[in-house]
Design an enzyme around this catalytic site. Structure first.
Site, PDB file in Angstrom:
ATOM      1  N   GLN A 187       0.850  -1.185   0.000  1.00  0.00           N
ATOM      2  CA  GLN A 187       0.000   0.000   0.000  1.00  0.00           C
ATOM      3  C   GLN A 187       0.895   1.248   0.000  1.00  0.00           C
ATOM      4  O   GLN A 187       1.780   1.379   0.838  1.00  0.00           O
ATOM      5  CB  GLN A 187      -0.898  -0.001   1.237  1.00  0.00           C
ATOM      6  CG  GLN A 187      -1.911  -1.136   1.277  1.00  0.00           C
ATOM      7  CD  GLN A 187      -3.038  -0.951   0.278  1.00  0.00           C
ATOM      8  OE1 GLN A 187      -3.259   0.141  -0.238  1.00  0.00           O
ATOM      9  NE2 GLN A 187      -3.767  -2.024  -0.006  1.00  0.00           N
ATOM     10  N   TYR A 215      -7.205 -12.189  -3.112  1.00  0.00           N
ATOM     11  CA  TYR A 215      -6.185 -11.162  -3.388  1.00  0.00           C
ATOM     12  C   TYR A 215      -5.564 -10.640  -2.089  1.00  0.00           C
ATOM     13  O   TYR A 215      -5.538  -9.437  -1.838  1.00  0.00           O
ATOM     14  CB  TYR A 215      -6.774  -9.962  -4.153  1.00  0.00           C
ATOM     15  CG  TYR A 215      -7.730 -10.244  -5.270  1.00  0.00           C
ATOM     16  CD1 TYR A 215      -7.277 -10.529  -6.553  1.00  0.00           C
ATOM     17  CD2 TYR A 215      -9.107 -10.208  -5.062  1.00  0.00           C
ATOM     18  CE1 TYR A 215      -8.166 -10.771  -7.593  1.00  0.00           C
ATOM     19  CE2 TYR A 215     -10.006 -10.441  -6.096  1.00  0.00           C
ATOM     20  CZ  TYR A 215      -9.527 -10.720  -7.362  1.00  0.00           C
ATOM     21  OH  TYR A 215     -10.408 -10.950  -8.376  1.00  0.00           O
ATOM     22  N   ASN A 220      -1.896  -7.966   4.355  1.00  0.00           N
ATOM     23  CA  ASN A 220      -2.155  -6.642   4.921  1.00  0.00           C
ATOM     24  C   ASN A 220      -3.484  -6.589   5.671  1.00  0.00           C
ATOM     25  O   ASN A 220      -3.539  -6.186   6.838  1.00  0.00           O
ATOM     26  CB  ASN A 220      -2.139  -5.601   3.800  1.00  0.00           C
ATOM     27  CG  ASN A 220      -2.367  -4.184   4.285  1.00  0.00           C
ATOM     28  OD1 ASN A 220      -1.586  -3.654   5.062  1.00  0.00           O
ATOM     29  ND2 ASN A 220      -3.441  -3.559   3.833  1.00  0.00           N
ATOM     30  N   GLU A 236      -3.702 -15.878  -2.633  1.00  0.00           N
ATOM     31  CA  GLU A 236      -2.798 -14.934  -3.310  1.00  0.00           C
ATOM     32  C   GLU A 236      -1.996 -15.716  -4.334  1.00  0.00           C
ATOM     33  O   GLU A 236      -1.559 -16.829  -4.059  1.00  0.00           O
ATOM     34  CB  GLU A 236      -1.871 -14.248  -2.301  1.00  0.00           C
ATOM     35  CG  GLU A 236      -0.761 -13.411  -2.906  1.00  0.00           C
ATOM     36  CD  GLU A 236      -1.288 -12.299  -3.826  1.00  0.00           C
ATOM     37  OE1 GLU A 236      -0.719 -12.150  -4.933  1.00  0.00           O
ATOM     38  OE2 GLU A 236      -2.251 -11.604  -3.438  1.00  0.00           O
ATOM     39  N   ASP A 296     -10.276  -7.306  -2.498  1.00  0.00           N
ATOM     40  CA  ASP A 296      -9.561  -6.075  -2.827  1.00  0.00           C
ATOM     41  C   ASP A 296      -8.948  -6.289  -4.214  1.00  0.00           C
ATOM     42  O   ASP A 296      -7.748  -6.486  -4.362  1.00  0.00           O
ATOM     43  CB  ASP A 296      -8.476  -5.794  -1.781  1.00  0.00           C
ATOM     44  CG  ASP A 296      -7.744  -4.481  -2.031  1.00  0.00           C
ATOM     45  OD1 ASP A 296      -8.141  -3.745  -2.948  1.00  0.00           O
ATOM     46  OD2 ASP A 296      -6.759  -4.212  -1.320  1.00  0.00           O
ATOM     47  N   CYS A 321      -9.920   0.039  -5.810  1.00  0.00           N
ATOM     48  CA  CYS A 321      -9.038   1.111  -6.280  1.00  0.00           C
ATOM     49  C   CYS A 321      -9.606   1.771  -7.536  1.00  0.00           C
ATOM     50  O   CYS A 321      -8.946   2.625  -8.134  1.00  0.00           O
ATOM     51  CB  CYS A 321      -7.626   0.577  -6.534  1.00  0.00           C
ATOM     52  SG  CYS A 321      -7.551  -0.759  -7.752  1.00  0.00           S
ATOM     53  N   GLU A 355      -9.708   5.652  -3.714  1.00  0.00           N
ATOM     54  CA  GLU A 355      -9.774   4.336  -3.082  1.00  0.00           C
ATOM     55  C   GLU A 355     -11.038   4.333  -2.237  1.00  0.00           C
ATOM     56  O   GLU A 355     -11.298   5.277  -1.473  1.00  0.00           O
ATOM     57  CB  GLU A 355      -8.544   4.121  -2.191  1.00  0.00           C
ATOM     58  CG  GLU A 355      -8.335   2.689  -1.770  1.00  0.00           C
ATOM     59  CD  GLU A 355      -7.391   1.925  -2.706  1.00  0.00           C
ATOM     60  OE1 GLU A 355      -7.182   0.739  -2.450  1.00  0.00           O
ATOM     61  OE2 GLU A 355      -6.886   2.532  -3.661  1.00  0.00           O
TER      62      GLU A 355
END
EC number: 2.1.1.-
Length: 363
Positions: A187, A215, A220, A236, A296, A321, A355
């Protein structure tokens, strides 16, 4: 480079109005707005290097005219990056092997005061280069920098010590450790990232059952959210991110989170029994009672099959995003779910980029 700091509040208000208008067809509640520091908020930056006779310096290209602009300071980037920029170039100029055919420098910094400097070249890196780079690191360390130096050339990557830094993020009264790997996604705005994590924790507080995350990157969100769930299963595809996530799980003492290396599309196929995956051997998907899903996705949003998968869950936490592809997905998701909460996170001040996040509950 001057930032329009005095206009920040007005620019953020315009983003809020734009996102409110985009979400209005879906009966979204009042949007929570999370602002950014007005300067030194970006934790990573990339610059081309412009050589001019015996001198060289950082540049950026105008996106429209492609004209190069010299950059001696960059108030968008962290204070640590700015200090490194000013310190690094004079040291590189002292050794020709370090600046000859150098065409780009990438910086990755942290709130924990660590930084990676990646030097990119149009030449093969030799033992002489490595020796000079070690000397460079010694000089930077003596000046107080906690720095990792990486050299990159065609089919070459030389790490003097390691290709990662460990970030420490303060979130909801607790410090979280996140390993960040060079050339992998992180990020960009650490302060706003902390606010995103706190919002996500607040949305999912009191949740029942388990969480599925698609994802997940370096973990995070899933690491911070694990406290609100019995178990967390996350996917992931990028191997460096999976390795970093495994470290982060252990470093933060999380014992209810499992990472699977596969794409969201592959996981959808596995859940729908379209095909079997060796990577899922030993993992009992039926032992998970995932009532909540977190996504995300990239700027393209969720593909149609994943949208259908997501609709099977009682609660959906969606960080986006790209508000336009979010709205495209909401055309379908709003048929089964309503927006309980919505948020705007100003990751990129002074730009059009937004975002956003929505917390969806089954109707």
């Amino acid at each position: 480079m001057q930032l329009p700091v005095s206009q920040y509040t007005e620019l953020l208000q315009k983003k809020q109005e734009k996102l409110t208008a985009l979400l209005r067809p879906f009966n979204a509640p009042t949007i929570q707005v999370f602002d950014s520091p007005t300067r030194h908020y970006r934790m990573r930056a990339e610059f081309r290097i412009w050589h001019e006779q015996d001198d060289f310096y950082h540049i950026m290209f105008d996106q429209i005219t492609r004209k190069p602009y010299r950059v001696d300071e960059f108030p968008i980037a962290s204070g640590l990056i700015n200090r490194m920029m000013k310190t690094l170039l004079p040291l590189l100029k002292q050794q020709e092997v370090l600046h000859k055919k150098l065409f780009q420098i990438d910086y990755l910094s942290t709130l924990s005061n660590k930084i990676i400097v990646s030097l990119l070249y149009h030449k093969t890196l030799s033992e002489e280069w490595e020796s000079a780079a070690k000397n460079l690191k010694e000089k930077l360390t003596a000046l107080g920098f906690d720095v990792q130096i990486i050299g990159r050339a065609s089919k070459q990557k030389i790490c003097l010590d390691q290709d990662y830094v460990d970030e420490i993020l303060p979130v909801a009264g607790r410090n979280y450790i996140y390993r960040q790997v060079e050339n992998s996604f992180t990020q960009p705005n650490a302060t706003v990232n902390c606010k995103m994590l706190e919002w996500a924790i607040d949305c999912t507080k009191g949740s029942e059952g388990d969480l599925l995350e698609l994802y997940c990157g370096n973990g995070n969100f899933s690491i911070a959210l694990a406290q609100n769930f019995r178990k967390v299963l996350a996917t992931e595809i990028a191997k460096p991110s999976v390795v970093a996530a495994q470290f982060n799980i252990a470093a933060n003492g999380v014992d209810n989170l499992q990472i699977i290396r596969m794409s969201a599309e592959e996981f959808t196929q596995a859940m729908n029994a379209v095909r079997e995956f060796n990577r899922l051997k030993g993992i009992d998907l039926k032992s998970y009672e995932c009532n909540t899903i977190f996504v995300d996705p990239p700027r393209a949003g969720l593909d149609p099959d994943t949208v259908k998968l997501v609709q099977n869950y009682e609660r959906i936490l969606y960080i986006s995003c790209n508000p336009h592809t979010l709205c495209d997905n909401l055309q379908e998701l709003s048929k089964t779910h309503r927006i309980e909460k919505a948020a705007l996170f100003d990751q990129f001040p002074y730009t059009e980029h937004m975002e956003s996040g929505v917390w969806l509950i089954r109707k």
